[in-house]
Design a protein around this motif. Sequence first.
Motif, PDB file in Angstrom:
ATOM      1  N   LYS A  68       0.852  -1.182   0.000  1.00 51.27           N
ATOM      2  CA  LYS A  68       0.000   0.000   0.000  1.00 51.27           C
ATOM      3  C   LYS A  68       0.890   1.235   0.000  1.00 51.27           C
ATOM      4  O   LYS A  68       1.860   1.310   0.745  1.00 51.27           O
ATOM      5  N   LEU A  69       0.546   2.190  -0.850  1.00 58.41           N
ATOM      6  CA  LEU A  69       1.289   3.434  -0.942  1.00 58.41           C
ATOM      7  C   LEU A  69       0.308   4.580  -0.721  1.00 58.41           C
ATOM      8  O   LEU A  69      -0.696   4.677  -1.420  1.00 58.41           O
ATOM      9  N   TYR A  70       0.597   5.389   0.280  1.00 61.73           N
ATOM     10  CA  TYR A  70      -0.222   6.567   0.567  1.00 61.73           C
ATOM     11  C   TYR A  70       0.527   7.789   0.076  1.00 61.73           C
ATOM     12  O   TYR A  70       1.649   8.044   0.504  1.00 61.73           O
ATOM     13  N   LYS A 114       6.205   0.062 -14.025  1.00 62.05           N
ATOM     14  CA  LYS A 114       5.792  -1.312 -14.334  1.00 62.05           C
ATOM     15  C   LYS A 114       6.427  -2.315 -13.377  1.00 62.05           C
ATOM     16  O   LYS A 114       7.182  -3.204 -13.783  1.00 62.05           O
ATOM     17  N   VAL A 115       6.153  -2.172 -12.103  1.00 61.57           N
ATOM     18  CA  VAL A 115       6.712  -3.057 -11.087  1.00 61.57           C
ATOM     19  C   VAL A 115       6.105  -4.456 -11.177  1.00 61.57           C
ATOM     20  O   VAL A 115       5.024  -4.643 -11.732  1.00 61.57           O
ATOM     21  N   ASP A 116       6.817  -5.443 -10.639  1.00 67.45           N
ATOM     22  CA  ASP A 116       6.398  -6.843 -10.712  1.00 67.45           C
ATOM     23  C   ASP A 116       5.514  -7.274  -9.549  1.00 67.45           C
ATOM     24  O   ASP A 116       5.316  -8.461  -9.345  1.00 67.45           O
ATOM     25  N   PHE A 117       5.041  -6.340  -8.770  1.00 68.90           N
ATOM     26  CA  PHE A 117       4.190  -6.676  -7.637  1.00 68.90           C
ATOM     27  C   PHE A 117       3.058  -5.656  -7.560  1.00 68.90           C
ATOM     28  O   PHE A 117       3.201  -4.531  -8.023  1.00 68.90           O
TER      29      PHE A 117
END
Length: 64
Positions: free
Chosen positions: A2-4, A24-27
């Motif tokens: 989670k990113l706030y 384009k992260v892998d998660f």
Amino acid sequence: MKLYFVSSSDQKITEMKRILELLKVDFPIEIFYIKQRLQEILHDDIKVIVKQKALDAYRDLGCP
């Protein structure tokens, strides 16, 4: 993950969305945008400014 992302600037929120799309992260990342103004301290070290803003956001929102 989670990113706030806390900002009072619509432009910064739009820019952050664009940057995260390019990475384009892998998660999976859940992004929460909180439109809120945080006080910015005056200091010559950007690390000190960022740390204080992160602590203030945590205090106000109750999440890391």
